[in-house]
Design a protein around this motif. Structure first.
Motif, PDB file in Angstrom:
ATOM      1  N   LEU A  51       0.848  -1.191   0.000  1.00 46.16           N
ATOM      2  CA  LEU A  51       0.000   0.000   0.000  1.00 46.16           C
ATOM      3  C   LEU A  51       0.886   1.245   0.000  1.00 46.16           C
ATOM      4  O   LEU A  51       1.855   1.321   0.766  1.00 46.16           O
ATOM      5  CB  LEU A  51      -0.910   0.005   1.230  1.00 46.16           C
ATOM      6  CG  LEU A  51      -1.854   1.197   1.390  1.00 46.16           C
ATOM      7  CD1 LEU A  51      -2.892   1.218   0.269  1.00 46.16           C
ATOM      8  CD2 LEU A  51      -2.546   1.151   2.756  1.00 46.16           C
ATOM      9  N   PHE A  52       0.531   2.221  -0.845  1.00 41.58           N
ATOM     10  CA  PHE A  52       1.332   3.434  -0.977  1.00 41.58           C
ATOM     11  C   PHE A  52       0.440   4.662  -0.887  1.00 41.58           C
ATOM     12  O   PHE A  52      -0.722   4.634  -1.308  1.00 41.58           O
ATOM     13  CB  PHE A  52       2.082   3.435  -2.317  1.00 41.58           C
ATOM     14  CG  PHE A  52       2.875   2.187  -2.568  1.00 41.58           C
ATOM     15  CD1 PHE A  52       4.141   2.036  -2.028  1.00 41.58           C
ATOM     16  CD2 PHE A  52       2.342   1.147  -3.319  1.00 41.58           C
ATOM     17  CE1 PHE A  52       4.873   0.871  -2.247  1.00 41.58           C
ATOM     18  CE2 PHE A  52       3.061  -0.018  -3.546  1.00 41.58           C
ATOM     19  CZ  PHE A  52       4.328  -0.153  -3.000  1.00 41.58           C
ATOM     20  N   SER A  53       1.031   5.740  -0.390  1.00 38.98           N
ATOM     21  CA  SER A  53       0.287   6.988  -0.268  1.00 38.98           C
ATOM     22  C   SER A  53       0.457   7.882  -1.492  1.00 38.98           C
ATOM     23  O   SER A  53      -0.304   8.826  -1.683  1.00 38.98           O
ATOM     24  CB  SER A  53       0.717   7.753   0.989  1.00 38.98           C
ATOM     25  OG  SER A  53       2.108   8.037   0.949  1.00 38.98           O
ATOM     26  N   ASN A  54       1.466   7.604  -2.328  1.00 36.27           N
ATOM     27  CA  ASN A  54       1.665   8.402  -3.545  1.00 36.27           C
ATOM     28  C   ASN A  54       2.340   7.562  -4.618  1.00 36.27           C
ATOM     29  O   ASN A  54       2.885   6.484  -4.353  1.00 36.27           O
ATOM     30  CB  ASN A  54       2.477   9.666  -3.243  1.00 36.27           C
ATOM     31  CG  ASN A  54       3.839   9.359  -2.648  1.00 36.27           C
ATOM     32  OD1 ASN A  54       4.701   8.778  -3.308  1.00 36.27           O
ATOM     33  ND2 ASN A  54       4.046   9.727  -1.382  1.00 36.27           N
ATOM     34  N   ALA A  55       2.301   8.090  -5.848  1.00 37.81           N
ATOM     35  CA  ALA A  55       2.815   7.344  -6.998  1.00 37.81           C
ATOM     36  C   ALA A  55       4.323   7.176  -6.942  1.00 37.81           C
ATOM     37  O   ALA A  55       4.852   6.169  -7.429  1.00 37.81           O
ATOM     38  CB  ALA A  55       2.411   8.053  -8.290  1.00 37.81           C
ATOM     39  N   ALA A  56       5.028   8.136  -6.360  1.00 43.44           N
ATOM     40  CA  ALA A  56       6.495   8.035  -6.288  1.00 43.44           C
ATOM     41  C   ALA A  56       6.912   6.832  -5.458  1.00 43.44           C
ATOM     42  O   ALA A  56       7.860   6.110  -5.817  1.00 43.44           O
ATOM     43  CB  ALA A  56       7.078   9.327  -5.694  1.00 43.44           C
ATOM     44  N   GLU A  57       6.233   6.602  -4.346  1.00 40.23           N
ATOM     45  CA  GLU A  57       6.531   5.436  -3.511  1.00 40.23           C
ATOM     46  C   GLU A  57       6.256   4.141  -4.272  1.00 40.23           C
ATOM     47  O   GLU A  57       7.022   3.178  -4.182  1.00 40.23           O
ATOM     48  CB  GLU A  57       5.702   5.474  -2.232  1.00 40.23           C
ATOM     49  CG  GLU A  57       6.065   6.586  -1.268  1.00 40.23           C
ATOM     50  CD  GLU A  57       5.180   6.586  -0.034  1.00 40.23           C
ATOM     51  OE1 GLU A  57       4.241   5.747   0.029  1.00 40.23           O
ATOM     52  OE2 GLU A  57       5.410   7.411   0.860  1.00 40.23           O
ATOM     53  N   LEU A  58       5.157   4.130  -5.006  1.00 39.38           N
ATOM     54  CA  LEU A  58       4.807   2.934  -5.786  1.00 39.38           C
ATOM     55  C   LEU A  58       5.874   2.650  -6.839  1.00 39.38           C
ATOM     56  O   LEU A  58       6.311   1.504  -7.003  1.00 39.38           O
ATOM     57  CB  LEU A  58       3.434   3.123  -6.428  1.00 39.38           C
ATOM     58  CG  LEU A  58       2.816   1.912  -7.140  1.00 39.38           C
ATOM     59  CD1 LEU A  58       1.303   2.000  -7.101  1.00 39.38           C
ATOM     60  CD2 LEU A  58       3.285   1.785  -8.584  1.00 39.38           C
ATOM     61  N   ARG A  59       6.302   3.681  -7.561  1.00 35.07           N
ATOM     62  CA  ARG A  59       7.317   3.490  -8.600  1.00 35.07           C
ATOM     63  C   ARG A  59       8.631   2.987  -8.000  1.00 35.07           C
ATOM     64  O   ARG A  59       9.298   2.116  -8.576  1.00 35.07           O
ATOM     65  CB  ARG A  59       7.544   4.804  -9.350  1.00 35.07           C
ATOM     66  CG  ARG A  59       6.406   5.200 -10.260  1.00 35.07           C
ATOM     67  CD  ARG A  59       6.819   6.327 -11.195  1.00 35.07           C
ATOM     68  NE  ARG A  59       7.049   7.572 -10.483  1.00 35.07           N
ATOM     69  CZ  ARG A  59       6.138   8.527 -10.336  1.00 35.07           C
ATOM     70  NH1 ARG A  59       4.927   8.368 -10.853  1.00 35.07           N
ATOM     71  NH2 ARG A  59       6.426   9.644  -9.694  1.00 35.07           N
ATOM     72  N   ALA A  60       8.998   3.521  -6.843  1.00 32.72           N
ATOM     73  CA  ALA A  60      10.245   3.096  -6.196  1.00 32.72           C
ATOM     74  C   ALA A  60      10.169   1.629  -5.789  1.00 32.72           C
ATOM     75  O   ALA A  60      11.137   0.873  -5.957  1.00 32.72           O
ATOM     76  CB  ALA A  60      10.526   3.971  -4.982  1.00 32.72           C
ATOM     77  N   LYS A  61       9.022   1.208  -5.254  1.00 28.34           N
ATOM     78  CA  LYS A  61       8.858  -0.189  -4.846  1.00 28.34           C
ATOM     79  C   LYS A  61       8.869  -1.113  -6.055  1.00 28.34           C
ATOM     80  O   LYS A  61       9.473  -2.201  -6.021  1.00 28.34           O
ATOM     81  CB  LYS A  61       7.556  -0.370  -4.062  1.00 28.34           C
ATOM     82  CG  LYS A  61       7.347  -1.781  -3.535  1.00 28.34           C
ATOM     83  CD  LYS A  61       8.457  -2.185  -2.573  1.00 28.34           C
ATOM     84  CE  LYS A  61       8.248  -3.569  -2.008  1.00 28.34           C
ATOM     85  NZ  LYS A  61       9.313  -3.962  -1.057  1.00 28.34           N
ATOM     86  N   LEU A  62       8.223  -0.694  -7.136  1.00 25.86           N
ATOM     87  CA  LEU A  62       8.200  -1.514  -8.345  1.00 25.86           C
ATOM     88  C   LEU A  62       9.605  -1.670  -8.906  1.00 25.86           C
ATOM     89  O   LEU A  62      10.009  -2.770  -9.306  1.00 25.86           O
ATOM     90  CB  LEU A  62       7.274  -0.894  -9.387  1.00 25.86           C
ATOM     91  CG  LEU A  62       7.100  -1.664 -10.695  1.00 25.86           C
ATOM     92  CD1 LEU A  62       6.626  -3.090 -10.442  1.00 25.86           C
ATOM     93  CD2 LEU A  62       6.141  -0.939 -11.616  1.00 25.86           C
TER      94      LEU A  62
END
Length: 201
Positions: A51-62
């Motif tokens: 679960l992410f609060s913003n797209a930047a966190e999601l991209r970093a995890k991916l």
């Protein structure tokens, strides 16, 4: 025998359990959010949830997952997701065909919290084959796509109207698995062996 069937059909009987078909979802609890419920059910089915609060966190995890797992030939056919992911995953997503794709990134139409199920539609750009054919399926989802149960999901699809009604729906609950051979659980036989849900709140 036909006479007995005819007599049975002509004689109405009362419903033995009139309250069995309850209009409200019986197991819904106000103590647990839909996000927490979905995470618990989905991870219990061998899925992996973030679960992410913003797209930047999601991209970093991916990016991290791609490097750690050495995924190659990642395919994403949905323009909105390519825009969301941006340059972070650009080098990892070649324009390969279905036969050399190692992982697929798709969206979904709903996430069913009660069963940990991903609801996919043939109307999506990824089509029907991509999420099933690849050994790794990565779903980019949003918190507003969560519904409580399958009934709510189907009702929302029905309300979309005939013009947007898909030719098929797929209900995927975690990685593909079977216990047909000597009751031994085998994962990834008829579909992806790993399923990830990356959710934006």
């Amino acid at each position: 025998m036909l006479n007995k069937i005819s007599q049975a059909l002509s004689t109405s009987t009362s419903v033995p359990y009139p309250s069995a078909d309850m209009p409200e979802s019986f197991f819904k609890s106000e103590q647990e959010s839909l996000v927490a419920l979905f995470e618990r059910k989905f991870t219990g089915l061998l899925g992996k949830f973030f679960l992410f609060s913003n797209a930047a966190e999601l991209r970093a995890k991916l990016d991290q997952l791609i490097i750690e797992n050495k995924w190659m030939h990642i395919c994403c056919h949905e323009n909105s997701l390519n825009q969301l992911l941006g340059d972070a995953t650009g080098p990892f997503i070649p324009t390969g065909n279905l036969y050399n794709t190692g992982a697929a990134i798709t969206g979904c139409i709903h996430l069913v919290a009660q069963t940990g199920t991903i609801v996919l539609s043939s109307g999506q750009s990824s089509g029907r084959a991509l999420p099933v054919y690849t050994p790794v399926h990565i779903v980019i989802a949003f918190a507003h796509q969560l519904v409580f149960d399958l009934k709510e999901s189907i009702e929302k699809v029905m309300l979309s109207g005939a013009q947007d009604f898909p030719s098929s729906l797929v209900f995927a609950s975690g990685p593909s698995r079977t216990g047909d051979i000597e009751k031994t659980l085998v994962v990834g036989v008829h579909g992806p062996g790993e399923v990830y849900v990356l959710m934006l709140s």
